[in-house]
Design an enzyme around this catalytic site. Structure first.
Site, PDB file in Angstrom:
ATOM      1  N   LYS A  40      33.420  26.857  28.614  1.00 34.14           N
ATOM      2  CA  LYS A  40      34.070  27.584  27.519  1.00 34.14           C
ATOM      3  C   LYS A  40      35.596  27.562  27.634  1.00 34.14           C
ATOM      4  CE  LYS A  40      30.276  30.803  27.343  1.00 34.14           C
ATOM      5  NZ  LYS A  40      29.790  31.981  28.003  1.00 34.14           N
ATOM      6  N   THR A  96      37.805  35.095  45.490  1.00 34.01           N
ATOM      7  CA  THR A  96      36.827  35.709  44.594  1.00 34.01           C
ATOM      8  C   THR A  96      36.188  36.931  45.245  1.00 34.01           C
ATOM      9  OG1 THR A  96      36.369  33.627  43.478  1.00 34.01           O
ATOM     10  CG2 THR A  96      34.643  35.294  43.367  1.00 34.01           C
ATOM     11  N   HIS A 151      49.157  51.984  41.011  1.00 37.03           N
ATOM     12  CA  HIS A 151      48.749  50.844  40.188  1.00 37.03           C
ATOM     13  C   HIS A 151      48.811  51.219  38.705  1.00 37.03           C
ATOM     14  CE1 HIS A 151      47.010  49.249  43.971  1.00 37.03           C
ATOM     15  NE2 HIS A 151      47.161  48.067  43.404  1.00 37.03           N
ATOM     16  N   LYS A 155      43.516  50.222  36.052  1.00 32.93           N
ATOM     17  CA  LYS A 155      42.752  49.998  37.290  1.00 32.93           C
ATOM     18  C   LYS A 155      41.652  51.048  37.409  1.00 32.93           C
ATOM     19  CE  LYS A 155      43.296  49.149  42.239  1.00 32.93           C
ATOM     20  NZ  LYS A 155      42.498  47.909  42.189  1.00 32.93           N
TER      21      LYS A 155
HETATM   22  P1  NAD Z   1      39.671  35.685  35.437  1.00 30.17           P
HETATM   23  O1  NAD Z   1      38.456  36.261  34.816  1.00 30.17           O
HETATM   24  O2  NAD Z   1      40.954  35.682  34.695  1.00 30.17           O
HETATM   25  O3  NAD Z   1      39.377  34.148  35.892  1.00 30.17           O
HETATM   26  C1  NAD Z   1      38.150  33.643  36.357  1.00 30.17           C
HETATM   27  C2  NAD Z   1      37.965  32.273  35.711  1.00 30.17           C
HETATM   28  O4  NAD Z   1      36.875  31.607  36.345  1.00 30.17           O
HETATM   29  C3  NAD Z   1      37.644  32.366  34.231  1.00 30.17           C
HETATM   30  O5  NAD Z   1      38.532  31.549  33.490  1.00 30.17           O
HETATM   31  C4  NAD Z   1      36.224  31.830  34.124  1.00 30.17           C
HETATM   32  O6  NAD Z   1      36.009  31.110  32.934  1.00 30.17           O
HETATM   33  C5  NAD Z   1      36.189  30.911  35.325  1.00 30.17           C
HETATM   34  N1  NAD Z   1      34.818  30.595  35.762  1.00 30.17           N
HETATM   35  C6  NAD Z   1      33.718  31.365  35.680  1.00 30.17           C
HETATM   36  N2  NAD Z   1      32.656  30.702  36.161  1.00 30.17           N
HETATM   37  C7  NAD Z   1      33.094  29.498  36.554  1.00 30.17           C
HETATM   38  C8  NAD Z   1      32.462  28.356  37.104  1.00 30.17           C
HETATM   39  N3  NAD Z   1      31.157  28.343  37.363  1.00 30.17           N
HETATM   40  N4  NAD Z   1      33.236  27.287  37.425  1.00 30.17           N
HETATM   41  C9  NAD Z   1      34.546  27.283  37.172  1.00 30.17           C
HETATM   42  N5  NAD Z   1      35.192  28.321  36.608  1.00 30.17           N
HETATM   43  C10 NAD Z   1      34.468  29.421  36.298  1.00 30.17           C
HETATM   44  O7  NAD Z   1      39.831  36.446  36.821  1.00 30.17           O
HETATM   45  P2  NAD Z   1      41.086  36.452  37.827  1.00 30.17           P
HETATM   46  O8  NAD Z   1      41.919  37.644  37.593  1.00 30.17           O
HETATM   47  O9  NAD Z   1      41.742  35.110  37.827  1.00 30.17           O
HETATM   48  O10 NAD Z   1      40.313  36.682  39.213  1.00 30.17           O
HETATM   49  C11 NAD Z   1      39.329  35.779  39.675  1.00 30.17           C
HETATM   50  C12 NAD Z   1      38.722  36.326  40.952  1.00 30.17           C
HETATM   51  O11 NAD Z   1      39.735  36.452  41.949  1.00 30.17           O
HETATM   52  C13 NAD Z   1      38.118  37.717  40.809  1.00 30.17           C
HETATM   53  O12 NAD Z   1      36.993  37.793  41.640  1.00 30.17           O
HETATM   54  C14 NAD Z   1      39.219  38.645  41.297  1.00 30.17           C
HETATM   55  O13 NAD Z   1      38.737  39.859  41.795  1.00 30.17           O
HETATM   56  C15 NAD Z   1      39.801  37.798  42.399  1.00 30.17           C
HETATM   57  N6  NAD Z   1      41.218  38.097  42.726  1.00 30.17           N
HETATM   58  C16 NAD Z   1      41.572  38.056  44.023  1.00 30.17           C
HETATM   59  C17 NAD Z   1      42.895  38.217  44.409  1.00 30.17           C
HETATM   60  C18 NAD Z   1      43.271  38.096  45.864  1.00 30.17           C
HETATM   61  O14 NAD Z   1      44.458  38.207  46.227  1.00 30.17           O
HETATM   62  N7  NAD Z   1      42.306  37.838  46.741  1.00 30.17           N
HETATM   63  C19 NAD Z   1      43.879  38.452  43.448  1.00 30.17           C
HETATM   64  C20 NAD Z   1      43.497  38.487  42.110  1.00 30.17           C
HETATM   65  C21 NAD Z   1      42.167  38.293  41.754  1.00 30.17           C
END
Ligand code: NAD
Length: 264
Positions: A40, A96, A151, A155
């Site tokens: 998508k 993630t 935050h 949140k």
């Molecule tokens: P987001 O929803 O903006 O992005 C996730 C993306 O992954 C979406 O575009 C979605 O379409 C895509 N996706 C879903 N299934 C997929 C698949 N099978 N293959 C490829 N792409 C796929 O979310 P975000 O804010 O970018 O965060 C993503 C993850 O990272 C979340 O789990 C969030 O909690 C985590 N996160 C971690 C940190 C950190 O520092 N560790 C910081 C921010 C976010």
């Protein structure tokens, strides 16, 4: 590595994925060979990173020769990235969250054969703060310690995962678990405070990206350690530094603290 690190980004069209694409574009250490998106989201990825061949915005399919995968997708995307890494031997850097117990176990098991780095917070500054707080809490074991976090008003969880991780580190510095030392502000604090306990205070409002402050309070003096995030791209920067460190790394369950330790 003398050649650029061959990198794949899983979840490339998400908030974190797009932040990573923007950084990788100007970073000569990396060659972006795959930007994995869910079907998508393909158009969004192309729009933002138009100079990459559309073929690279795809599923894993025939991907080969990848050194490191950075994953910020979701539980399903992480599973697919892990499939690729286990089959090819590529290192995995993942931020993630929200994984099932089975996925946690799978990652642990995979780390016996490939290099895996997981972090709930990829800010290098927070990693350093965590280490400093553990040391300070150990050196000042009976001082009152509060972690104050702020935050934005959207949140949902409180205290933040980062505040709790800081609490765990401080408790470890005191040779205890957080369960043993924590006092939460919502429970109130009637009467005198027990020496060495760890409290939490939460601020929610406006568009605050994320602020964490640790107060260690003694008699007549106080130590303050803190971190302020003003831009979400810090998480992308931390993930990219981790990816550079992970290229060619031996199998194991690595942490962001390992990356920091190598730098200081
Ligand atoms: P987001 O929803 O903006 O992005 C996730 C993306 O992954 C979406 O575009 C979605 O379409 C895509 N996706 C879903 N299934 C997929 C698949 N099978 N293959 C490829 N792409 C796929 O979310 P975000 O804010 O970018 O965060 C993503 C993850 O990272 C979340 O789990 C969030 O909690 C985590 N996160 C971690 C940190 C950190 O520092 N560790 C910081 C921010 C976010």
């Amino acid at each position: 590595m003398t050649r650029p690190i061959r990198l794949a980004i899983s979840g490339a069209s998400g908030r974190m994925g797009l932040a990573l694409l923007n950084l990788v574009r100007d970073d000569g250490r990396f060659e972006l060979v795959r930007a994995i998106v869910s079907s998508k989201s393909t158009r969004l990825g192309k729009a933002v990173y138009g100079d990459v061949s559309p073929l690279r915005f795809s599923a894993w399919n025939d991907a080969t020769g990848i050194d490191v995968v950075i994953d910020f997708s979701g539980p399903e995307g992480l599973d697919q990235a892990l499939d690729h890494c286990e089959a090819s031997g590529a290192a995995l850097v993942t931020g993630t969250t929200g994984l099932s117990a089975e996925q946690e176990a799978r990652l642990t098991h995979a780390a016996e054969r490939i290099a895996v780095l997981r972090a709930a917070n990829f800010s290098l500054g927070v990693a350093v703060l965590t280490r400093l707080l553990r040391e300070a809490a150990a050196a000042l074991p009976n001082w009152d310690l509060d972690i104050v976090e702020a935050h934005h008003n959207r949140k949902e969880d409180a205290p933040s995962g980062t505040a709790l991780a800081l609490g765990h580190a401080a408790a470890a510095g005191r040779g205890a678990t957080l369960d043993e030392l924590a006092v939460y502000s919502r429970e109130g604090r009637p009467g005198a405070r027990k020496a060495g306990t760890i409290g939490f205070a939460v601020v929610r409002g406006g568009d605050i990206v994320g602020e964490h402050q640790a107060l260690l309070m003694g008699q007549g003096e106080r130590v303050e350690l803190g971190h302020r995030a003003t831009d979400r791209s810090i998480f992308a920067r931390g993930a990219l530094e981790s990816a550079a460190w992970m290229a060619g790394r031996a199998p194991g369950a690595w942490t962001i603290e390992d990356v920091i330790a190598a730098k200081v």
